[in-house]
Design a protein around this motif. Structure first.
Motif, PDB file in Angstrom:
ATOM      1  N   VAL A  40       0.844  -1.192   0.000  1.00  0.00           N
ATOM      2  CA  VAL A  40       0.000   0.000   0.000  1.00  0.00           C
ATOM      3  C   VAL A  40       0.885   1.249   0.000  1.00  0.00           C
ATOM      4  N   ARG A  41       0.314   2.329  -0.498  1.00  0.00           N
ATOM      5  CA  ARG A  41       1.003   3.632  -0.475  1.00  0.00           C
ATOM      6  C   ARG A  41      -0.059   4.690  -0.190  1.00  0.00           C
ATOM      7  N   LEU A  42       0.110   5.373   0.919  1.00  0.00           N
ATOM      8  CA  LEU A  42      -0.871   6.373   1.339  1.00  0.00           C
ATOM      9  C   LEU A  42      -0.612   7.727   0.682  1.00  0.00           C
ATOM     10  N   ASN A  43      -1.707   8.399   0.357  1.00  0.00           N
ATOM     11  CA  ASN A  43      -1.668   9.727  -0.219  1.00  0.00           C
ATOM     12  C   ASN A  43      -2.391  10.662   0.759  1.00  0.00           C
ATOM     13  N   THR A  44      -1.646  11.556   1.378  1.00  0.00           N
ATOM     14  CA  THR A  44      -2.208  12.434   2.403  1.00  0.00           C
ATOM     15  C   THR A  44      -3.333  13.305   1.853  1.00  0.00           C
ATOM     16  N   LYS A  45      -3.226  13.759   0.615  1.00  0.00           N
ATOM     17  CA  LYS A  45      -4.299  14.582   0.025  1.00  0.00           C
ATOM     18  C   LYS A  45      -5.611  13.801  -0.028  1.00  0.00           C
ATOM     19  N   GLU A  46      -5.533  12.535  -0.408  1.00  0.00           N
ATOM     20  CA  GLU A  46      -6.730  11.677  -0.455  1.00  0.00           C
ATOM     21  C   GLU A  46      -7.299  11.481   0.939  1.00  0.00           C
TER      22      GLU A  46
ATOM     23  N   GLY B 152     -11.008  14.852   6.496  1.00  0.00           N
ATOM     24  CA  GLY B 152     -10.834  16.227   6.963  1.00  0.00           C
ATOM     25  C   GLY B 152      -9.351  16.546   7.084  1.00  0.00           C
ATOM     26  N   PHE B 153      -9.055  17.833   7.120  1.00  0.00           N
ATOM     27  CA  PHE B 153      -7.656  18.253   7.110  1.00  0.00           C
ATOM     28  C   PHE B 153      -6.871  17.694   8.297  1.00  0.00           C
ATOM     29  N   PHE B 154      -7.410  17.852   9.504  1.00  0.00           N
ATOM     30  CA  PHE B 154      -6.681  17.458  10.706  1.00  0.00           C
ATOM     31  C   PHE B 154      -6.487  15.940  10.784  1.00  0.00           C
ATOM     32  N   LYS B 155      -7.570  15.193  10.743  1.00  0.00           N
ATOM     33  CA  LYS B 155      -7.459  13.734  10.866  1.00  0.00           C
ATOM     34  C   LYS B 155      -6.769  13.127   9.643  1.00  0.00           C
ATOM     35  N   GLY B 156      -6.993  13.695   8.476  1.00  0.00           N
ATOM     36  CA  GLY B 156      -6.312  13.220   7.271  1.00  0.00           C
ATOM     37  C   GLY B 156      -4.811  13.427   7.352  1.00  0.00           C
ATOM     38  N   SER B 157      -4.413  14.572   7.919  1.00  0.00           N
ATOM     39  CA  SER B 157      -2.981  14.848   8.096  1.00  0.00           C
ATOM     40  C   SER B 157      -2.363  13.882   9.100  1.00  0.00           C
ATOM     41  N   ILE B 158      -3.071  13.651  10.193  1.00  0.00           N
ATOM     42  CA  ILE B 158      -2.573  12.714  11.207  1.00  0.00           C
ATOM     43  C   ILE B 158      -2.470  11.304  10.612  1.00  0.00           C
ATOM     44  N   ALA B 159      -3.486  10.892   9.871  1.00  0.00           N
ATOM     45  CA  ALA B 159      -3.446   9.573   9.223  1.00  0.00           C
ATOM     46  C   ALA B 159      -2.256   9.493   8.275  1.00  0.00           C
TER      47      ALA B 159
END
Length: 181
Positions: A59-65, A71-78
């Motif tokens: 897998v490869r995570l994309n922070t923008k996705e 949401g910005f905060f939880k997406g950034s943390i993820a």
């Protein structure tokens, strides 16, 4: 694939959302398809598992996705913390060993041998001598029974910090190994 992932891993990802559809949408982008094996019934994906050589990622995570869906905060943390977890290179990964990852079965197909068949297919059709499955929750009894039935044996146990164990109910993460006979 993402729905099966969300169904199987929402317990781990509940901080980001308790809604399985949000989890599925947020993580749908991450699968490196060349690493995955799927079981299909009536044109529908009913089970998945990845197998890598321990050097490549499944897998490869994309922070923008992630931000788009969480949401910005939880997406950034993820993006920060899960990237470390999901894309961490193995240290001293043994040669001729396959890493079986992200095993999951659609709920209505559980208990029907789907995951067993995928894992057996991987073992029979990949060039590795040994196989590892890292970090299975000790409370995931169906998975533990499956892996033991297939011949996997525990070789490492990682205790969860007490605070996390109380929150998610998981005491240890188990690592399992299978050696071809």
């Amino acid at each position: 694939m993402a729905e099966i992932f969300a169904e199987g891993f929402t317990q781990w990802l509940s901080y980001f959302s308790k809604d399985k559809n949000i989890i599925a949408n947020a993580f749908a982008h991450m699968f490196i398809l060349e690493q995955f094996y799927v079981a299909i019934a009536s044109g529908e994906i009913v089970g998945v598992a990845a197998c890598t050589d321990g050097r490549t990622f499944s897998v490869r995570l994309n922070t923008k996705e992630l931000r788009k869906h969480l949401g910005f905060f939880k997406g950034s943390i993820a993006g920060i913390f899960l990237k470390k977890e999901f894309e961490a290179p193995y240290k001293n990964f043994p040669p001729n060993t396959g890493s079986i990852e992200f095993v999951g079965t659609a709920p209505k197909f559980r208990g029907q041998g789907v995951a067993s068949q995928i894992i057996q297919h991987i073992i029979e059709n990949t060039p590795y001598i040994d196989y590892v499955i890292d970090e299975v929750a000790d409370t995931n009894i169906p998975a533990m029974r499956l892996y033991e039935k297939l011949g996997f044996e525990e070789y490492k146990r990682k205790p969860m910090p007490e605070k996390i164990a109380k929150k998610n109910g998981i005491n240890n993460l188990l690592s399992l190994k299978y050696v071809k006979k």
